[in-house]
Design a protein around this motif. Structure first.
Motif: not given
Length: 290
Positions: A62-70, A72-79, A184-186, A82-87
């Motif tokens: 479940g932890d891995s599924l949640l990490d993957t989902f978040i 993917c969702l972050l980069h779908a919402m804000y393409p 999220y803060d651009d 930056r990787p560090k910001v998303a992390t």
């Protein structure tokens, strides 16, 4: 005054957040495993333990599924994030504090069976209560797959996995999309981008001023400051502060260009940002204006 954007998912969850209904785990065996603590399994005679499964393996999945989902969702919402910001944002959304809060909202801990001496400490542990939420997500995922157990030897059906993940995502998106949108803060994204592209700018500016016989850059006194996107009530100690410094270049006509740079990490990084901003102004003005 700069707009203050919440930096804590917990604050949002505690402020009239609208939770979606919790989907049921339809398979009884999976549900039993999700709500079984390791202490109960360990307390059973060895010949009976084979028929019991604790939620530990489910929590890992479940932890891995949640990490993957978040992610993917972050980069779908804000393409352009930056990787560090998303992390960093993902770490605010997926942690024991948040997971345990959601777990308690859905009253998952009360359904967990433990050994007699473990119940009290289990209920007080954010780590373990958070794991129940992760285990429940895995239980949903595997029930969508019609898989009876995490120890099943069934052949992997990747198309089925994708469909199960999609069904799980339909629930998760109702929780995490509003949180991401609020957190999220651009400005942080642009801040991180500026740090990246300004690497080596001090050296480049020195070369530039020598080439065009302009005075060498002068840097101010570096200081640790709070970035403008951190709310006043969250400014404690030095954690979260960034370095700030100025860079000044005097042109031949006596006028000057001064820019301020901010950066995490080291003073030199902030000076690189300031030098980069000065350099862009010099290049933008054209050679005849130096």
């Amino acid at each position: 005054m700069s707009e203050q954007i919440p930096t804590s998912a917990l604050v949002l969850l505690e402020s009239n957040f609208v939770y979606p209904p919790l989907p049921p785990i339809t398979d009884p065996k999976l549900k039993k495993a999700v709500f079984t603590h390791r202490s109960l399994v360990n307390s059973l005679p060895s010949d009976l333990q084979i028929d019991w499964e604790s939620y530990d393996k489910s929590a890992h999945v479940g932890d891995s599924l949640l990490d993957t989902f978040i992610t993917c969702l972050l980069h779908a919402m804000y393409p352009t994030a930056r990787p560090k910001v998303a992390t960093d944002l993902r770490s605010k959304l997926v942690n024991r504090e948040i997971n345990s809060h959601i777990s308690r909202y859905y009253d998952l801990p009360s359904k967990v069976k433990t050994s007699k001496g473990t119940s009290g400490t289990f209920q007080l542990s954010n780590d373990e209560v958070g794991e129940v939420y992760e285990a429940y997500l895995a239980g949903l995922f595997y029930s969508y797959l019609n898989l009876k157990s995490l120890t099943s030897n069934d052949e992997i059906d990747f198309i089925g996995y994708g469909k199960a993940f999609e069904k799980l995502s339909n629930f998760l998106i109702l929780i995490y999309k509003p949180l991401i949108k609020s957190l999220y803060d651009d400005r942080i994204n642009k801040f991180d981008y500026l740090i990246e592209i300004s690497e080596g700018s001090k050296s480049e500016l020195n070369t530039f001023t020598q080439k065009f016989k302009i005075s060498q850059p002068q840097y101010g006194n570096p200081e640790l400051i709070w970035p403008y996107w951190i709310p006043e009530n969250e400014r404690k100690g030095n954690y979260g502060k960034v370095w700030q410094n100025t860079c000044t270049v005097f042109k031949k006509d006596g006028t000057m260009i001064t820019c301020t740079g901010m950066a995490e990490g080291t003073r030199v990084t902030a000076e690189n940002v300031a030098a980069y901003l000065v350099l862009q102004q010099l290049k933008g003005q054209g050679r005849n204006t130096y």
